[in-house]
Design a protein around this motif. Structure first.
Motif: not given
Length: 195
Positions: A10-27, A153-161
């Motif tokens: 899943r993508h990193g955390a995003a703001d209400t406009f769909g852009e990555l936040t600083d937290i999302g970028q770090r994740q 599913c958490g932001n920046a979490a990994m699932t492997a199949i």
């Protein structure tokens, strides 16, 4: 036997406009560091900005690996049950039959493209959204179509199949956030106790 290894994130955390936040970028940077240890052949991403930016960050850590858009990874509701569970009734308010059919078409396109064996050994990263991660897991487990509803599913979490010829898919990891420190886990959800 050739194996298709999918690392669905899943993508990193995003703001209400769909852009990555600083937290999302770090994740996403921490996720990219984890993925850099794998023999990745390609990174595919949803066309939405939060997934595009996350894929670009991952691509910066995977030198020489192509990063491309895959329309099948776009965020959408993959299945609207005919009888929604009472707790989910409000979530599905307003979905008309045409929207529900389009969601199922997109979900079938997603599994048709990615949830199958490859002709040769491949390692692919899919940067997508929570519902699409849940849909791919549901499909790999051959669970009922409505089963995706309760998979978080958490932001920046990994699932492997893994997908093989002549065998059922193997779910190796689901929603793994071990690459993230505790304060960066479980973002995107409401308050509550989290493991």
């Amino acid at each position: 036997m050739a194996t298709r290894h999918l690392y669905v994130v899943r993508h990193g955390a995003a703001d209400t406009f769909g852009e990555l936040t600083d937290i999302g970028q770090r994740q996403t940077e921490l996720l990219a560091e984890r993925l850099a240890h794998l023999p990745v052949d390609a990174v595919w991403h949803s066309p939405l900005p939060r997934a595009v930016r996350s894929a670009r960050i991952i691509g910066e850590h995977l030198r020489g690996v192509p990063v491309r858009e895959a329309a099948e990874l776009i965020d959408h509701v993959p299945h609207v049950p005919a009888q929604a569970p009472p707790a989910w009734a409000g979530f599905f308010d307003g979905y008309d039959p045409a929207e529900a059919a389009e969601g199922e078409r997109l979900a079938d396109a997603l599994t048709g493209r990615f949830a199958r064996p490859a002709e040769s050994e491949t390692h692919e990263v899919l940067v997508t959204h929570a519902y699409q991660v849940a849909w791919l897991v549901r499909h790999a487990l051959d669970a009922p179509r409505s089963r995706w509803l309760t998979m978080s599913c958490g932001n920046a979490a990994m699932t492997a199949i893994e997908y093989y010829d002549g065998a059922a898919p193997a779910l190796l990891l689901y929603n793994d956030m071990s690459h993230l420190p505790p304060d960066l886990r479980w973002t995107g959800f409401g308050p509550g106790v989290r493991p």
